[in-house]
Scaffold this active site. Structure first.
Site: not given
Ligand code: ATP
Length: 341
Positions: A199, A223
């Site tokens: 994050d 991804d």
């Protein structure tokens, strides 16, 4: 002698963008005998198989494929063809270089980083089941073997490596991934090694993408971070990719099948063309790769034939014609690009 290469046009915008790349490679004078195969729904209608065995045999024979995107049904239907091919050929490393085309203005100029994504396991293992009605379990598989080999791939390529993880929460799975990266790092004392939580990485990337060189990470993180990084350099229409294993490689763009623009001659073929350039370098066709890359840059510099996603009005076919028209004759090639896969 001609190269034999497997071609998977895919669906959605796949046939348009791979068709453009094939035309450009042909115009560059690279001798290729393509072995083309349908996959997914189209193949099922014909062969009653989503991945025809003829395609598998072709890749086993050629060792190299250029692939367009294939649509994966959401929330049901058949499993991802893209994931199945990566697993079938143990294409463990998904290499995605993120670089600006110098003449295309973007929010961040001169970005140069690479995503090295583990390509065979993690949340993409596809092992899900219903424990009791209303409770579903999805397994994230992390192995020492796969984590070590993807870390080694990243260190072989890089000057600086960051391992991206969430080991503060997934202490065992991401913890194992991180331990493998740390162990491999000991074999490369000359390479700077860092670790960032996923994050925080998203914020760090948007604040300052220049702090990174190579980011190595598990499958799903790779991804998501790929799409984020694509935005730095002009969007999904630009970013190439290579799926690399010990015995073969499949080259494909980061983007999906883009059903919203499929069949309209609107897609940008740059990402698949840049994937084909990576493929040519691997095949030892560096001179042709350089010439195509120079023609691509010239086309972007001229700004006259760009597709809509990068601010132009041209169709896929017009952009393709322009790249071909901008290709220098064989002897005039000057620009050298480093071999990266
Ligand atoms: P997947 O999950 O299969 O990777 P995705 O959710 O990332 O797919 P895409 O199909 O890649 O979605 O498309 C996302 C958006 O980017 C769409 O609006 C699409 O039109 C645009 N896009 C993707 N590829 C291209 C391209 N080559 N040229 C122009 N626009 C593109």
């Amino acid at each position: 002698m001609a190269h034999r290469i497997t071609l998977i046009p895919g669906d959605g915008i796949g046939p348009e963008v791979t068709g453009a790349a094939v035309r450009i490679l042909d115009a560059a004078g690279v001798k290729i005998e393509w072995e083309a195969f349908a996959v997914g729904s189209e193949a099922y209608a014909k062969y009653h198989e989503y991945i025809p065995k003829e395609l598998i045999e072709s890749i086993e024979r050629t060792g190299v494929a250029l692939k367009g995107p294939v649509t994966t049904p959401i929330g049901g239907g058949f499993s991802s063809i893209n994931v199945a091919l990566r697993k079938r050929f143990d294409l463990y490393a998904n290499f995605r270089p993120i670089r600006n085309l110098p003449s295309l203005p973007t929010r961040y100029p001169a970005v140069d980083l690479a995503i090295v994504r583990e390509n065979t396991e993690g949340q993409y293992s596809g092992i899900e089941h219903e424990v009791v009605p209303g409770v579903v379990e999805s397994l994230k598989i992390i192995t020492e073997k796969a984590s070590t080999r993807i870390a080694r791939f990243a260190f072989e390529y890089a000057r600086r490596v960051h391992a991206i993880h969430k080991a503060n929460i997934m202490k065992m799975s991401d913890g194992l991934f991180l331990r493998c990266c740390r162990d491999v790092a000991k074999d490369y004392p000359e390479i700077t090694y860092g670790e960032h939580i996923i994050d925080n990485t998203c914020m760090q990337l948007v604040m300052n993408p220049y702090q990174y060189d190579v980011l190595v990470m598990e499958n799903l993180y790779g991804d998501i971070i790929s799409d984020l990084c694509a935005a730095f350099v002009g969007g999904l229409g630009l970013v190439p990719g290579a799926n690399i294993g010990a015995d073969c490689a499949i080259f494909e763009a980061v983007h999906g099948s883009a059903p919203d623009i499929a069949g309209k001659d609107l897609a940008n073929p740059t990402a698949v063309l840049q994937s084909a350039i990576l493929m040519l370098r691997r095949l030892g066709e560096g001179e042709a790769a350089d010439r195509i890359h120079a023609a691509l840059e010239k086309t972007y510099k001229e700004k006259k034939h760009l597709t809509r996603d990068v601010g132009g009005t041209a169709h896929t076919s017009e952009f393709t014609d322009a790249v071909i028209a901008n290709m220098a004759p064989v002897a005039a090639a000057t620009q050298k690009q480093p071999a990266i896969v």
